[in-house]
Design a protein around this motif. Structure first.
Motif, mmCIF file in Angstrom:
data_model
loop_
_atom_site.group_PDB
_atom_site.id
_atom_site.type_symbol
_atom_site.label_atom_id
_atom_site.label_comp_id
_atom_site.label_asym_id
_atom_site.label_seq_id
_atom_site.Cartn_x
_atom_site.Cartn_y
_atom_site.Cartn_z
ATOM 1 N N ILE A 105 0.850 -1.188 0.000
ATOM 2 C CA ILE A 105 0.000 0.000 0.000
ATOM 3 C C ILE A 105 0.887 1.240 0.000
ATOM 4 O O ILE A 105 1.664 1.451 0.936
ATOM 5 N N PRO A 106 0.826 2.079 -1.033
ATOM 6 C CA PRO A 106 1.651 3.290 -1.043
ATOM 7 C C PRO A 106 1.210 4.263 0.044
ATOM 8 O O PRO A 106 0.013 4.405 0.323
ATOM 9 N N SER B 130 -0.439 9.551 -9.340
ATOM 10 C CA SER B 130 0.736 8.819 -9.816
ATOM 11 C C SER B 130 0.960 7.550 -8.998
ATOM 12 O O SER B 130 1.284 6.486 -9.556
ATOM 13 N N LEU B 131 0.749 7.651 -7.672
ATOM 14 C CA LEU B 131 0.908 6.472 -6.814
ATOM 15 C C LEU B 131 -0.139 5.409 -7.145
ATOM 16 O O LEU B 131 0.163 4.211 -7.188
ATOM 17 N N LEU B 132 -1.369 5.839 -7.398
ATOM 18 C CA LEU B 132 -2.429 4.884 -7.754
ATOM 19 C C LEU B 132 -2.115 4.211 -9.091
ATOM 20 O O LEU B 132 -2.328 3.014 -9.269
ATOM 21 N N LYS C 67 -0.238 -0.648 -12.075
ATOM 22 C CA LYS C 67 0.675 -1.347 -12.993
ATOM 23 C C LYS C 67 1.306 -2.556 -12.333
ATOM 24 O O LYS C 67 1.592 -3.556 -12.983
ATOM 25 N N ARG C 68 1.506 -2.433 -10.978
ATOM 26 C CA ARG C 68 2.087 -3.576 -10.261
ATOM 27 C C ARG C 68 1.054 -4.671 -10.010
ATOM 28 O O ARG C 68 1.393 -5.761 -9.558
#
Length: 436
Positions: free
Chosen positions: A150-151, A427-429, A434-435
């Motif tokens: 979780i970022p 950007s974090l989402l 993508k991961r």
């Protein structure tokens, strides 16, 4: 090794933490909420966010951080309308403000920083991103979030002059924690340099600006002012002076300044709002001792206006922002005593002129802007200077209106932090998506 020592200390303080927290909560008439603080969220509350997933978790420790988060929360609603929002708070007053704002789908208490409690909360909510307001550094919370993929975004970050030295001396402890953050949005370039010096990865540090400037500027219409005054039984034709977020040692000075005002203009009225509502009984005793007629907000009966020369003692949470709109002049407390001050932008957003004392270390940048745009007189150095400004401004309507416009202009010129924060969050989402 550092993490092991930290967790060992947490377990050692547990026998003291529980009775201390219970005493503080019960002595102030608040629930302890131990289940939430140890990570157990009731199922009926989780149902408000659909059982978790697709959520943004925002942590704001208390009232100031919660108010600062409101523009960001509104921005999330607009830009990510499909996301659910969860707010966590440490204090009861912060939670109350969050609930009354209706900015989130769920308001809960932040868990104690034990790994099992943190993991339980994060597994229940399953946030796509965590946003931590200002400089709340909880090693286990940040570490477990990182382990779960979780970022974590540090938002509206700042490092005060006073705390920078302490952080540097303890950089051996903070560096590993800061390295686990996905991004850090700091208020100013100085804050960005300081957090990098303490140990944050420079590539993850951004200058996002101060979210507190993104408050909508709205001047109340005369009919709205009349409605507020009627609701709070404030006399309609009085000059209204509000002393907001006062601390111990300030109320006596405010009352002395108010007495000087009444000597010249008996048709005045004071709204006195202690920063911590649990202090209201003690402040009430002081008001009685000084001989002023007063009424507590919780005891208003709707029987009609209170007398001119009287005082409304605000002993509730979440109503001060609305009362700013009915004020002719606001003094922001925590600044005549060495507390560090409070945020003068909230009354300024109502185009109400603002005064504050010399101790504004926690809002140094904002205070400097007020002095620059409104003049040094907005920051009286002591009680005598406060009296002089109160008497001067109460007698000059046009000057008050000019100062109100100038203060509101600070917000309009400095806005934009919400958009910059949302760009980083997006950007974090995207990276998380993508991961997979």
């Amino acid at each position: 090794m550092i993490n092991i020592i930290y967790n060992l200390l947490l377990w050692l303080v547990l026998p003291l933490l529980i009775p201390y927290h219970a005493y503080r909560s019960l002595s102030r008439g608040r629930r302890t909420a131990f289940m939430e603080r140890f990570g157990r969220i009731p199922a009926d509350e989780l149902n408000l966010i659909g059982g978790g997933g697709g959520t943004i978790l925002v942590h704001a420790v208390s009232v100031g951080e919660t108010n600062a988060a409101l523009p960001l929360l509104k921005g999330i609603r607009t830009r990510f309308p499909d996301k659910k929002i969860v707010i966590t708070n440490v204090t009861e007053t912060g939670r109350s403000v969050a609930q009354k704002s209706k900015a989130a789908d769920l308001c809960i208490y932040f868990p104690f920083d034990y790994p099992f409690a943190v993991r339980s909360v994060l597994e229940s909510i399953r946030p796509e991103v965590v946003i931590i307001m200002e400089t709340e550094i909880w090693p286990n919370f940040i570490g477990v979030a990182r382990e779960m993929g979780i970022p974590v975004l540090l938002a509206n970050g700042r490092i005060s002059d006073r705390s920078f030295g302490r952080y540097l001396r303890l950089s051996w402890f903070f560096r590993p924690v800061l390295q686990r953050l996905s991004a850090l949005c700091m208020q100013t370039p100085v804050d960005a340099e300081r957090i990098t010096a303490i140990g944050a990865p420079s590539a993850a540090v951004h200058v996002g600006g101060n979210l507190k400037y993104d408050i909508p500027v709205v001047k109340a219409k005369p009919e709205q002012v009349a409605e507020i005054k009627a609701k709070y039984q404030i006399p309609a034709d009085c000059f209204v002076f509000a002393a907001a977020s006062t601390h111990e040692g300030e109320e006596a000075q405010v009352l002395e300044a108010y007495r000087a005002l009444l000597t010249r203009d008996p048709q005045s009225f004071l709204i006195l709002a202690p920063r911590h509502p649990e202090r209201a009984p003690g402040v009430a005793e002081l008001i009685k001792k000084e001989g002023f007629p007063f009424q507590s907000r919780s005891a208003l009966d709707g029987s009609g206006p209170l007398p001119a020369g009287g005082i409304l003692l605000l002993d509730t949470v979440g109503e001060l922002a609305g009362l700013y709109r009915a004020a002719d002049l606001v003094f922001v407390g925590g600044s005549l005593v060495a507390t560090g001050g409070h945020n003068p932008l909230e009354p300024a957003a109502c185009q109400v002129p603002v005064l504050f004392g010399p101790h504004m270390q926690n809002f140094r940048e904002i205070a400097a802007l007020f002095v620059k745009h409104c003049g040094a007189e907005v920051q009286p150095a002591d009680l005598d200077a406060l009296k002089a400004e109160l008497l001067r401004l109460s007698a000059d309507t046009s000057l008050r209106e000019d100062l109100g416009r100038r203060g509101a202009g600070i917000l309009l010129e400095s806005a934009g932090a919400t958009g910059r924060h949302l760009d980083v969050m997006a950007s974090l989402l995207e990276q998380r998506g993508k991961r997979g």
